[in-house]
Design a protein around this motif. Structure first.
Motif, PDB file in Angstrom:
ATOM      1  N   ALA A  14       0.864  -1.186   0.000  1.00 37.60           N
ATOM      2  CA  ALA A  14       0.000   0.000   0.000  1.00 37.60           C
ATOM      3  C   ALA A  14       0.897   1.231   0.000  1.00 37.60           C
ATOM      4  N   LYS A  15       0.380   2.296  -0.557  1.00 37.15           N
ATOM      5  CA  LYS A  15       1.092   3.572  -0.594  1.00 37.15           C
ATOM      6  C   LYS A  15       0.091   4.648  -0.189  1.00 37.15           C
ATOM      7  N   VAL A  16       0.464   5.429   0.818  1.00 38.52           N
ATOM      8  CA  VAL A  16      -0.381   6.535   1.277  1.00 38.52           C
ATOM      9  C   VAL A  16       0.461   7.794   1.340  1.00 38.52           C
ATOM     10  N   LEU A  17      -0.176   8.924   1.367  1.00 35.05           N
ATOM     11  CA  LEU A  17       0.557  10.177   1.511  1.00 35.05           C
ATOM     12  C   LEU A  17       1.207  10.241   2.888  1.00 35.05           C
ATOM     13  N   SER A  18       2.416  10.733   2.939  1.00 37.08           N
ATOM     14  CA  SER A  18       3.084  10.959   4.224  1.00 37.08           C
ATOM     15  C   SER A  18       2.414  12.139   4.919  1.00 37.08           C
ATOM     16  N   THR A  19       2.526  12.155   6.221  1.00 41.08           N
ATOM     17  CA  THR A  19       1.893  13.201   7.029  1.00 41.08           C
ATOM     18  C   THR A  19       2.977  13.880   7.869  1.00 41.08           C
ATOM     19  N   PRO A  20       3.700  14.851   7.276  1.00 40.25           N
ATOM     20  CA  PRO A  20       4.856  15.468   7.949  1.00 40.25           C
ATOM     21  C   PRO A  20       4.553  16.102   9.303  1.00 40.25           C
TER      22      PRO A  20
END
Length: 76
Positions: free
Chosen positions: A28-34
């Motif tokens: 799975a690939k999700v947006l990072s949450t900096p």
């Protein structure tokens, strides 16, 4: 069956890999949450486990890596 989960936090995306004891691989690939990288890790892991009907109790190992900081470093 037992599973292992691996997470790599990048500057843009967080990649999650689920490896079964039989050698099966799910990703799975999700947006990072900096602002809070843990949110992206949890979102990706939960989505992957849910999508493949894997219970958290079936996890034997969790490994983590991050390229977020090294990718943003720039020498002066």
């Amino acid at each position: 069956m037992s599973w292992r989960i691996g997470v790599d936090i990048g500057g843009t995306f967080t990649d999650v890999v689920l490896l079964g004891e039989d050698g099966s691989v799910r990703t799975a690939k999700v947006l990072s949450t900096p602002d809070d990288y843990a949110r992206g890790v949890v979102a990706g892991a939960v989505a992957l486990l849910d999508d493949h009907d894997v219970s958290p109790a079936e996890l034997e190992d969790v490994v983590h890596a991050s390229t977020a900081a090294p990718n943003t470093w720039c020498p002066l």
